[in-house]
Design a protein around this motif. Structure first.
Motif, PDB file in Angstrom:
ATOM      1  N   ASP A  81    -142.402 -21.754  67.205  1.00 25.74           N
ATOM      2  CA  ASP A  81    -143.463 -20.841  67.629  1.00 25.74           C
ATOM      3  C   ASP A  81    -144.160 -20.237  66.408  1.00 25.74           C
ATOM      4  N   LYS A  82    -143.372 -19.916  65.378  1.00 25.87           N
ATOM      5  CA  LYS A  82    -143.966 -19.400  64.136  1.00 25.87           C
ATOM      6  C   LYS A  82    -144.865 -20.447  63.493  1.00 25.87           C
ATOM      7  N   LEU A  83    -144.345 -21.675  63.408  1.00 26.86           N
ATOM      8  CA  LEU A  83    -145.136 -22.754  62.807  1.00 26.86           C
ATOM      9  C   LEU A  83    -146.393 -23.043  63.616  1.00 26.86           C
ATOM     10  N   SER A  84    -146.260 -22.960  64.948  1.00 31.34           N
ATOM     11  CA  SER A  84    -147.394 -23.246  65.817  1.00 31.34           C
ATOM     12  C   SER A  84    -148.512 -22.228  65.632  1.00 31.34           C
ATOM     13  N   LYS A  85    -148.142 -20.982  65.389  1.00 32.82           N
ATOM     14  CA  LYS A  85    -149.159 -19.944  65.199  1.00 32.82           C
ATOM     15  C   LYS A  85    -149.904 -20.136  63.879  1.00 32.82           C
ATOM     16  N   LYS A  86    -149.184 -20.695  62.876  1.00 32.35           N
ATOM     17  CA  LYS A  86    -149.820 -20.929  61.582  1.00 32.35           C
ATOM     18  C   LYS A  86    -150.587 -22.251  61.559  1.00 32.35           C
TER      19      LYS A  86
ATOM     20  N   ASN B  96    -147.266 -41.195  65.429  1.00 33.01           N
ATOM     21  CA  ASN B  96    -147.320 -39.811  64.939  1.00 33.01           C
ATOM     22  C   ASN B  96    -146.350 -38.923  65.710  1.00 33.01           C
ATOM     23  N   ASN B  97    -145.787 -37.972  65.021  1.00 36.61           N
ATOM     24  CA  ASN B  97    -144.932 -36.987  65.675  1.00 36.61           C
ATOM     25  C   ASN B  97    -145.785 -36.003  66.484  1.00 36.61           C
ATOM     26  N   PRO B  98    -145.191 -35.343  67.497  1.00 36.29           N
ATOM     27  CA  PRO B  98    -145.961 -34.384  68.310  1.00 36.29           C
ATOM     28  C   PRO B  98    -146.401 -33.179  67.482  1.00 36.29           C
ATOM     29  N   GLU B  99    -147.478 -32.566  67.921  1.00 41.05           N
ATOM     30  CA  GLU B  99    -147.962 -31.353  67.248  1.00 41.05           C
ATOM     31  C   GLU B  99    -147.036 -30.181  67.553  1.00 41.05           C
ATOM     32  N   HIS B 100    -147.044 -29.200  66.670  1.00 33.82           N
ATOM     33  CA  HIS B 100    -146.189 -28.021  66.837  1.00 33.82           C
ATOM     34  C   HIS B 100    -146.391 -27.365  68.207  1.00 33.82           C
ATOM     35  N   ARG B 101    -147.653 -27.239  68.612  1.00 34.97           N
ATOM     36  CA  ARG B 101    -147.944 -26.547  69.869  1.00 34.97           C
ATOM     37  C   ARG B 101    -147.364 -27.295  71.077  1.00 34.97           C
ATOM     38  N   ASP B 102    -147.308 -28.627  70.985  1.00 41.19           N
ATOM     39  CA  ASP B 102    -146.735 -29.412  72.086  1.00 41.19           C
ATOM     40  C   ASP B 102    -145.210 -29.243  72.147  1.00 41.19           C
ATOM     41  N   VAL B 103    -144.611 -29.196  70.974  1.00 39.79           N
ATOM     42  CA  VAL B 103    -143.154 -29.005  70.928  1.00 39.79           C
ATOM     43  C   VAL B 103    -142.788 -27.634  71.486  1.00 39.79           C
TER      44      VAL B 103
ATOM     45  N   VAL C 192    -139.347 -33.692  82.085  1.00 38.74           N
ATOM     46  CA  VAL C 192    -139.446 -33.512  80.628  1.00 38.74           C
ATOM     47  C   VAL C 192    -138.739 -34.680  79.956  1.00 38.74           C
ATOM     48  N   LYS C 193    -139.485 -35.442  79.196  1.00 35.62           N
ATOM     49  CA  LYS C 193    -138.940 -36.624  78.528  1.00 35.62           C
ATOM     50  C   LYS C 193    -138.856 -36.380  77.010  1.00 35.62           C
ATOM     51  N   PRO C 194    -137.871 -36.976  76.366  1.00 36.21           N
ATOM     52  CA  PRO C 194    -137.806 -36.871  74.895  1.00 36.21           C
ATOM     53  C   PRO C 194    -139.058 -37.460  74.248  1.00 36.21           C
ATOM     54  N   PHE C 195    -139.402 -36.950  73.083  1.00 35.74           N
ATOM     55  CA  PHE C 195    -140.545 -37.481  72.351  1.00 35.74           C
ATOM     56  C   PHE C 195    -140.212 -38.881  71.845  1.00 35.74           C
ATOM     57  N   VAL C 196    -141.158 -39.787  71.984  1.00 37.42           N
ATOM     58  CA  VAL C 196    -140.934 -41.172  71.558  1.00 37.42           C
ATOM     59  C   VAL C 196    -141.054 -41.252  70.038  1.00 37.42           C
ATOM     60  N   PRO C 197    -139.987 -41.707  69.368  1.00 40.51           N
ATOM     61  CA  PRO C 197    -140.020 -41.780  67.895  1.00 40.51           C
ATOM     62  C   PRO C 197    -140.818 -42.984  67.396  1.00 40.51           C
ATOM     63  N   ALA C 198    -142.100 -42.955  67.684  1.00 39.43           N
ATOM     64  CA  ALA C 198    -142.976 -44.054  67.248  1.00 39.43           C
ATOM     65  C   ALA C 198    -144.364 -43.483  67.009  1.00 39.43           C
TER      66      ALA C 198
END
Length: 208
Positions: free
Chosen positions: A59-64, A106-113, A98-104
């Motif tokens: 949440d901190k990272l997402s705000k920045k 680009n990684n998900p954005e902070h706000r999505d996580v 809710v499904k795990p993020f697919v490790p392929a």
């Protein structure tokens, strides 16, 4: 002339022995379910702690930097939590979506996580509520099974039909009021006929 003999009808004692054995089996199932609930509560507490820690940091990272990608390490930890929560809450349709993020790629954005972790935490809250509701029900059903078993033991072992509340109390068990017949406190006895007709499957609560 037919030599076939009619099957011998079980005696009342034999039927009550069979009923006791059925109840013993149900009690074992209930105790196993109760142990599973206790283990799930421990697991839920751990997951809440881990998910909260991840949520606060993300949440901190997402705000920045909301659109920056999460690191591989973060994605790996979040996926582990998601998988564990899905196992913990198999009947929660929202958690199962809710499904795990697919490790392929680009990684998900902070706000999505952060959004997913929030859903996970809400699902964990629902799981804890459900576990807290089912635990006392299981304890109550186990206590009922124990009372029924001891009552049947009085009849099976001692041929006793006038089983009092004091008799059960001496054996550290009890039965709810609807299992007794009689007027005054000292006159009430266990309704053995009700036990005879009891469907032991009713001891098991519906799975949620």
């Amino acid at each position: 002339m037919s030599t076939n003999k009619k099957a011998k009808r079980p005696t009342k004692k034999e039927r009550r022995i069979e009923k006791k054995n059925e109840i013993v089996m149900k009690q074992e199932e209930l105790e196993e379910k109760l142990e599973q609930v206790k283990q799930k509560k421990v697991k839920a507490d751990l997951l809440i702690s881990v998910a909260n820690g991840l949520y606060e940091e993300l949440d901190k990272l997402s705000k920045k930097a909301p659109v920056d990608e999460a690191t591989d390490l973060v994605v790996d930890h979040v996926n582990s939590v998601i998988n564990d929560v899905r196992v913990l809450s198999p009947s929660d349709p929202y958690i199962q979506r809710v499904k795990p993020f697919v490790p392929a790629g680009n990684n998900p954005e902070h706000r999505d996580v952060v959004l997913i972790l929030k859903q996970v935490l809400q699902g964990l809250d629902r799981s804890v509520v459900n576990l807290n509701q089912i635990e006392p029900v299981l304890q109550e059903r186990i206590a009922l099974a124990q009372g029924l078993i001891i009552s049947l033991d009085f009849y099976i072992e001692k041929n006793e039909t006038q089983i009092s509340q004091a008799d059960l109390k001496l054996n550290d068990v009890s039965l709810p009021k609807d299992w007794w017949i009689g007027q005054g406190y000292g006159d009430k006895i266990v309704n053995l006929s009700q036990i005879d007709d009891f469907d032991t499957d009713l001891l098991l609560p519906e799975d949620k």
